[in-house]
Design an enzyme around this catalytic site. Sequence first.
Site, PDB file in Angstrom:
ATOM      1  N   LYS A 214       1.157  -0.836   0.312  1.00  0.00           N
ATOM      2  CA  LYS A 214       0.088  -0.057  -0.129  1.00  0.00           C
ATOM      3  C   LYS A 214       0.751   1.256   0.034  1.00  0.00           C
ATOM      4  O   LYS A 214       0.699   2.082  -0.954  1.00  0.00           O
ATOM      5  CB  LYS A 214      -1.144   0.361   1.560  1.00  0.00           C
ATOM      6  CG  LYS A 214      -2.340   0.990   1.018  1.00  0.00           C
ATOM      7  CD  LYS A 214      -2.737   1.502   2.395  1.00  0.00           C
ATOM      8  CE  LYS A 214      -3.865  -0.152   2.595  1.00  0.00           C
ATOM      9  NZ  LYS A 214      -4.476   0.799   3.635  1.00  0.00           N
ATOM     10  N   GLU A 220       9.999  -6.403   3.955  1.00  0.00           N
ATOM     11  CA  GLU A 220      10.345  -7.372   3.820  1.00  0.00           C
ATOM     12  C   GLU A 220       9.614  -6.768   1.943  1.00  0.00           C
ATOM     13  O   GLU A 220      10.173  -7.418   1.171  1.00  0.00           O
ATOM     14  CB  GLU A 220       9.418  -8.421   3.700  1.00  0.00           C
ATOM     15  CG  GLU A 220       9.987  -8.603   5.850  1.00  0.00           C
ATOM     16  CD  GLU A 220       8.558  -8.093   6.367  1.00  0.00           C
ATOM     17  OE1 GLU A 220       8.297  -8.498   7.640  1.00  0.00           O
ATOM     18  OE2 GLU A 220       7.998  -6.915   6.168  1.00  0.00           O
ATOM     19  N   GLY A 274      -5.619  -5.012   4.933  1.00  0.00           N
ATOM     20  CA  GLY A 274      -4.706  -5.565   4.402  1.00  0.00           C
ATOM     21  C   GLY A 274      -5.360  -6.977   4.591  1.00  0.00           C
ATOM     22  O   GLY A 274      -5.094  -7.509   3.655  1.00  0.00           O
ATOM     23  N   ARG A 275      -5.323  -7.446   5.819  1.00  0.00           N
ATOM     24  CA  ARG A 275      -5.987  -8.884   5.759  1.00  0.00           C
ATOM     25  C   ARG A 275      -7.357  -9.224   5.824  1.00  0.00           C
ATOM     26  O   ARG A 275      -8.157 -10.004   5.014  1.00  0.00           O
ATOM     27  CB  ARG A 275      -5.965  -9.772   7.412  1.00  0.00           C
ATOM     28  CG  ARG A 275      -7.097  -8.167   8.066  1.00  0.00           C
ATOM     29  CD  ARG A 275      -6.660  -8.983  10.236  1.00  0.00           C
ATOM     30  NE  ARG A 275      -7.444  -8.234  10.986  1.00  0.00           N
ATOM     31  CZ  ARG A 275      -6.461  -7.295  11.174  1.00  0.00           C
ATOM     32  NH1 ARG A 275      -5.695  -6.374  10.499  1.00  0.00           N
ATOM     33  NH2 ARG A 275      -7.277  -6.089  12.295  1.00  0.00           N
ATOM     34  N   GLU A 361      -5.061 -11.597  13.746  1.00  0.00           N
ATOM     35  CA  GLU A 361      -5.010 -10.826  14.011  1.00  0.00           C
ATOM     36  C   GLU A 361      -6.219  -9.401  14.015  1.00  0.00           C
ATOM     37  O   GLU A 361      -5.259  -8.216  14.958  1.00  0.00           O
ATOM     38  CB  GLU A 361      -4.263 -10.327  12.347  1.00  0.00           C
ATOM     39  CG  GLU A 361      -3.585  -8.545  11.985  1.00  0.00           C
ATOM     40  CD  GLU A 361      -2.920  -8.609  11.570  1.00  0.00           C
ATOM     41  OE1 GLU A 361      -1.179  -8.367  11.044  1.00  0.00           O
ATOM     42  OE2 GLU A 361      -3.192  -8.350  10.065  1.00  0.00           O
ATOM     43  N   HIS A 392      -5.211 -37.880  10.563  1.00  0.00           N
ATOM     44  CA  HIS A 392      -3.284 -38.720  10.821  1.00  0.00           C
ATOM     45  C   HIS A 392      -2.821 -37.646  11.528  1.00  0.00           C
ATOM     46  O   HIS A 392      -1.677 -38.199  11.659  1.00  0.00           O
ATOM     47  CB  HIS A 392      -2.886 -38.972   9.649  1.00  0.00           C
ATOM     48  CG  HIS A 392      -4.087 -40.280   8.669  1.00  0.00           C
ATOM     49  ND1 HIS A 392      -4.304 -42.059   9.177  1.00  0.00           N
ATOM     50  CD2 HIS A 392      -5.323 -39.945   8.292  1.00  0.00           C
ATOM     51  CE1 HIS A 392      -5.313 -42.481   8.177  1.00  0.00           C
ATOM     52  NE2 HIS A 392      -5.804 -41.201   8.121  1.00  0.00           N
ATOM     53  N   LYS A 517       9.073  -4.732  14.953  1.00  0.00           N
ATOM     54  CA  LYS A 517       9.396  -4.098  13.664  1.00  0.00           C
ATOM     55  C   LYS A 517      10.559  -3.134  13.890  1.00  0.00           C
ATOM     56  O   LYS A 517      11.533  -2.746  13.474  1.00  0.00           O
ATOM     57  CB  LYS A 517       7.901  -3.594  12.296  1.00  0.00           C
ATOM     58  CG  LYS A 517       7.394  -4.207  11.657  1.00  0.00           C
ATOM     59  CD  LYS A 517       6.478  -3.756  11.136  1.00  0.00           C
ATOM     60  CE  LYS A 517       5.472  -4.246  10.355  1.00  0.00           C
ATOM     61  NZ  LYS A 517       4.347  -2.967  10.367  1.00  0.00           N
TER      62      LYS A 517
END
Length: 560
Positions: A214, A220, A274-275, A361, A392, A517
Site C-alpha cells: 500500500k 520485506e 491488509g487482511r 490479527e 492422521h 518491527k
Amino acid sequence: MASSTALISDTEAWKDLKGHVEDIKKTHLRDLMTDANRCQSMMMEFDGLLLDYSRQRATVETVDKLLNLAKVAQLTEKISRMFNGEHINSTENRSVLHVALRAPKDAVIKADGKNVVPEVWNVLDKIKEFSEKIRSGSWVGATGKPLKDVIAIGIGGSFLGPLFVHTALQTDPEALESAKGRQLRFLANIDPVDVARNINGLNPETTLVVVVSKTFTTAETMLNARTLREWITAALGASAVAKHMVAVSTNLALVEKFGIDPNNAFAFWDWVGGRYSVCSAVGVLPLSLQYGFSVVEKFLKGASSIDQHFQSTPIEKNIPVLLGLLSVWNVSFLGYPARAILPYSQALEKFAPHIQQVSMESNGKGVSIDGLPLPFETGEIDFGEPGTNGQHSFYQLIHQGRVIPCDFIGIVKSQQPVYLKGEVVSNHDELMSNFFAQPDALAYGKTPEQLQKENVSENLIPHKTFSGNRPSLSLLLPELTAYNVGQLLAIYEHRVAVQGFVWGINSFDQWGVELGKVLATHVRKQLHSSRTQGTTLEGFNYSTTTLLKRYLETSSEPQM
C-alpha cells in the site's frame, strides 16, 4: 443498553450467559442430539450453503441468550455503521469497507460522504483491461515474448488471502482451463530461500512481477522487489523494469521512483485493511492474470452475496452472526481457547492459514475499543489442515485430549472426481464419509459400557474410552467454484467482525505487529555497523548479545 464505554462483561446479558454455563455443563451432546426439533432449529440454509451447528454445546435457550447478548452489544447497529462507512476503526480513524470491493456496480457505499463504488469499479475495469492484454500476448516483455509467468510480491494480507483463493481455484475445471500455460507464484518471506524458490525455473523474459505494498515502504516486500528488479535488470537491462514490473499501491511517487510506470499502478484505499484486501487489486490483479477477470468476478459475486445476507438478514437467521456468537460462547463462556478449521477439500489447504491472520490479527486484543483492559479473553488460536490429512495428525488430541471446537467444511461435488471400477464408493465419497463421521465421533464419544459389550480387555478400556461432548459445526457447500470460494471467505470475514463487535474491541487495527518491527530496526543497524566497521554489540541484553555474537562469528556474509 450498554453505554459505549461500558464493558460487555458488565451487562446482565453477559452475566446471564455466565450463569447458564452451569446448566450446559449438566448436558451431553449424546442427549442433546436426540432432540430433532433442537437440531432442526440449528440448521440454516442460504444461497446453496447449509450450516448445521447442532453439535455445539448449546440449547435453544443458549442461542436465545446469545441473541440477547448481540442486542445488548448493539450488533445490528455496529454492522450498519460498518456498511455506512462510519470510522469504526477508531484508533486509525478509518472506515472499514472491504464489502465495497465486491459491491455490484449500481450499489452506493459511502466513505466520508462519497460513493466509493465507482472508484472500485474503475480499478476493476483497469485490471480487466490490463490482464487481458497480458493474457492475450498483446503486451509483451522487453524481448518481445509474452509474459506467461507472474510472481506476486507481498506479505501478510497481501499474500495469504490471494494464495488461499489461487490454491482453491487451481483445480476448478473452469479456472484450470483459463490458466493453461500460465504460472502464478507468491513471494512473501524475506528469507532469500523464498526468492530462490520463486525464480527457480523461470525466465525473466517471460515473467511479470506484481509488487503489492500500500505505502510502497513495507520492509520485506520492498527488499524482495529490489531483489527481483536486480534479477530482471541483470538479464534484460534497466529499461526492462517498466515492461516486467507493475504495482498495487497508493504511493504513486515511490512507484515511479522505483522504475515502475505509475500508469501500471493499481490503487486501493485506506478503508481496506491488509487482511481484508483479497477482493481489492491485491488479490484481483494476480488472480485475473492467472485465471482471467471473468473467473475472478464470480469470486467477487460470491462474496457479495454473503455481504448482502449479512447486512439484511435478521440476526437469528444470519449465518456469520450465528457463527460469531457461537465462537464468543466457546471462547468467553466455555473457556475453549482454540478453533480447528477442517476443510474436507485439498483445494482449501491454504484456507486455515488465511483465516489465522483474519481472525488472530483482528481479535487478538487485550483492551476494549475505548482502551479499557478486558477482564475476559478474546480471539482464539486458529489452526487447521484439510481432512483427512488432519485425522492422521492432530485429531488424537481433539478426540481424547483438549476440547477444541471444530469447523468441518465439506463440498458436495468434487472439482476432480475419480470413480474406480470395483471400489465400494468414489474417492470423493470416501473423503466425505469421514466428513460426516468425525463430528458424530466427537459429539457422542464411546463409553466404557459400549467397550465392555465389545469384549475389549479391561486394561484397554480407559485408553479406548472417548468422552465425547466435543463441539463442532458443519458447513456444506454445493461445489467449490470461484463463487463458492467468495462465499466462504466472506462468511469468515464477517464472523470475525461479529466476534469483535460483541466483545467491544477494534477488530480492524493491529498495533501488536509494530513493536517487533521497531526492535528489528535496532538489530538491522547493529548488523550493518558490525559487518562494515566491526563495531561491538551495544544496547542489547545478555541473551540477545550472546545470540548476535554467535550469528556474526559464524555467518559468512560478504562485506557490504
